[in-house]
Enzyme design. Structure first.
Site, short mmCIF file in Angstrom:
data_model
loop_
_atom_site.label_atom_id
_atom_site.label_comp_id
_atom_site.label_asym_id
_atom_site.label_seq_id
_atom_site.Cartn_x
_atom_site.Cartn_y
_atom_site.Cartn_z
N HIS A 1 117.63 62.33 35.08
CA HIS A 1 116.37 62.08 34.38
C HIS A 1 116.15 60.57 34.21
O HIS A 1 115.04 60.07 34.41
CB HIS A 1 116.40 62.70 32.98
CG HIS A 1 116.46 64.20 32.93
ND1 HIS A 1 117.40 64.90 32.21
CD2 HIS A 1 115.67 65.16 33.51
CE1 HIS A 1 117.19 66.20 32.32
NE2 HIS A 1 116.15 66.39 33.11
N LYS B 1 114.27 79.10 26.43
CA LYS B 1 115.42 78.55 27.17
C LYS B 1 116.67 78.41 26.30
O LYS B 1 117.72 77.97 26.79
CB LYS B 1 115.05 77.18 27.74
CG LYS B 1 114.23 77.25 29.02
CD LYS B 1 114.33 75.96 29.81
CE LYS B 1 113.97 76.18 31.27
NZ LYS B 1 114.18 74.95 32.06
N ARG C 1 114.87 67.36 43.14
CA ARG C 1 116.27 67.12 43.54
C ARG C 1 116.55 67.66 44.92
O ARG C 1 117.19 67.05 45.73
CB ARG C 1 117.22 67.80 42.55
CG ARG C 1 117.32 67.08 41.25
CD ARG C 1 117.91 67.95 40.19
NE ARG C 1 116.98 69.00 39.80
CZ ARG C 1 117.14 69.79 38.76
NH1 ARG C 1 118.23 69.69 38.03
NH2 ARG C 1 116.25 70.68 38.45
N SER D 1 121.00 69.47 33.43
CA SER D 1 121.53 69.52 32.05
C SER D 1 122.44 70.73 31.87
O SER D 1 123.51 70.62 31.25
CB SER D 1 120.37 69.61 31.04
OG SER D 1 119.48 68.55 31.20
P1 ADP Z 1 112.33 71.75 32.85
O1 ADP Z 1 112.78 72.88 31.99
O2 ADP Z 1 110.92 71.30 32.55
O3 ADP Z 1 112.58 71.90 34.32
P2 ADP Z 1 114.44 69.75 32.91
O4 ADP Z 1 114.92 68.87 31.80
O5 ADP Z 1 115.42 70.65 33.54
O6 ADP Z 1 113.20 70.52 32.31
O7 ADP Z 1 113.79 68.86 34.05
C1 ADP Z 1 112.68 68.04 33.80
C2 ADP Z 1 112.26 67.40 35.12
O8 ADP Z 1 113.28 66.52 35.57
C3 ADP Z 1 112.05 68.39 36.27
O9 ADP Z 1 110.99 67.90 37.08
C4 ADP Z 1 113.34 68.36 37.01
O10 ADP Z 1 113.17 68.69 38.38
C5 ADP Z 1 113.71 66.90 36.86
N1 ADP Z 1 115.16 66.71 36.95
C6 ADP Z 1 116.14 67.36 36.33
N2 ADP Z 1 117.36 66.91 36.70
C7 ADP Z 1 117.12 65.92 37.60
C8 ADP Z 1 117.96 65.09 38.40
N3 ADP Z 1 119.29 65.17 38.36
N4 ADP Z 1 117.37 64.22 39.23
C9 ADP Z 1 116.02 64.16 39.29
N5 ADP Z 1 115.18 64.92 38.61
C10 ADP Z 1 115.71 65.80 37.76
#
Ligand code: ADP
Length: 167
Positions: free
Chosen positions: A19, A43, A92, A130
């Site tokens: 992130h 979630k 990703r 996460s």
């Molecule tokens: P959500 O439940 O909205 O998917 P996340 O916190 O899992 O929330 O992810 C938020 C955004 O960040 C999404 O667009 C996800 O693809 C992106 N994201 C999550 N992990 C990574 C990572 N390791 N590298 C790049 N983008 C990421």
């Protein structure tokens, strides 16, 4: 000229280095980026929206054009509320693509004036999520390189290791 404000919405439970990589790239492109934690009780998050927002604030103190908040309801509606015309999502791998494109299409249908931008992280972070970090920690694995220090501290305080790390 009007300020180019981008909204980066997500669960951020907690923020990872993936992130953070996305945030840093966007901070160079947009005038301001607002990272907003989405309330998504379905979630079953580990941290409250306030805790997740505070972790993000503490992890990004060096980025001047960044603000942090949390929100409930439709993402496009929240974007309008904060005057953001751009939505940021991280991509990703191919596995992210289908649901992300669906979400982007839906958001365009809901508000054609808001544009979604996909940003690709450094390859080092492309496998991090996460939920994977939390599972790895519980199983006794090393997570220090995967999270910003404020997120690491909160995970260590909140989660119990079921298996001790190898010495
Ligand atoms: P959500 O439940 O909205 O998917 P996340 O916190 O899992 O929330 O992810 C938020 C955004 O960040 C999404 O667009 C996800 O693809 C992106 N994201 C999550 N992990 C990574 C990572 N390791 N590298 C790049 N983008 C990421």
């Amino acid at each position: 000229m009007t300020e180019k404000i981008a909204l980066y919405p997500g669960s951020f439970d907690p923020m990872t280095n993936g992130h953070l990589d996305i945030v840093r790239r966007c901070a160079l492109v947009f005038d301001r980026i607002e990272v907003a934690v989405a309330h998504n009780p379905s979630k079953e998050p580990l941290f409250t929206p306030e805790e997740r927002a505070q972790i993000i604030r503490d992890s990004t103190t060096d980025i001047e054009n960044l603000t942090v908040s949390h929100f409930d309801g439709l993402t496009v509606r929240y974007a309008r509320k904060i005057n953001a015309r751009y939505l940021i999502r991280g991509l990703r791998a191919i596995s992210d693509f289908e649901s992300e494109i669906q979400m982007a299409m839906l958001n365009r249908e809901l508000d054609p004036g808001i544009e979604t931008f996909f940003v690709v992280p450094d390859a080092r972070y492309s496998y991090i999520s996460s939920s994977m970090v939390k599972q790895l920690y519980i199983a006794g694995g090393p997570i220090a390189d995967l999270l910003p220090p404020p997120a690491l501290k909160m995970v260590e305080e909140r989660l119990e290791r079921r298996i001790a790390p190898e010495q």
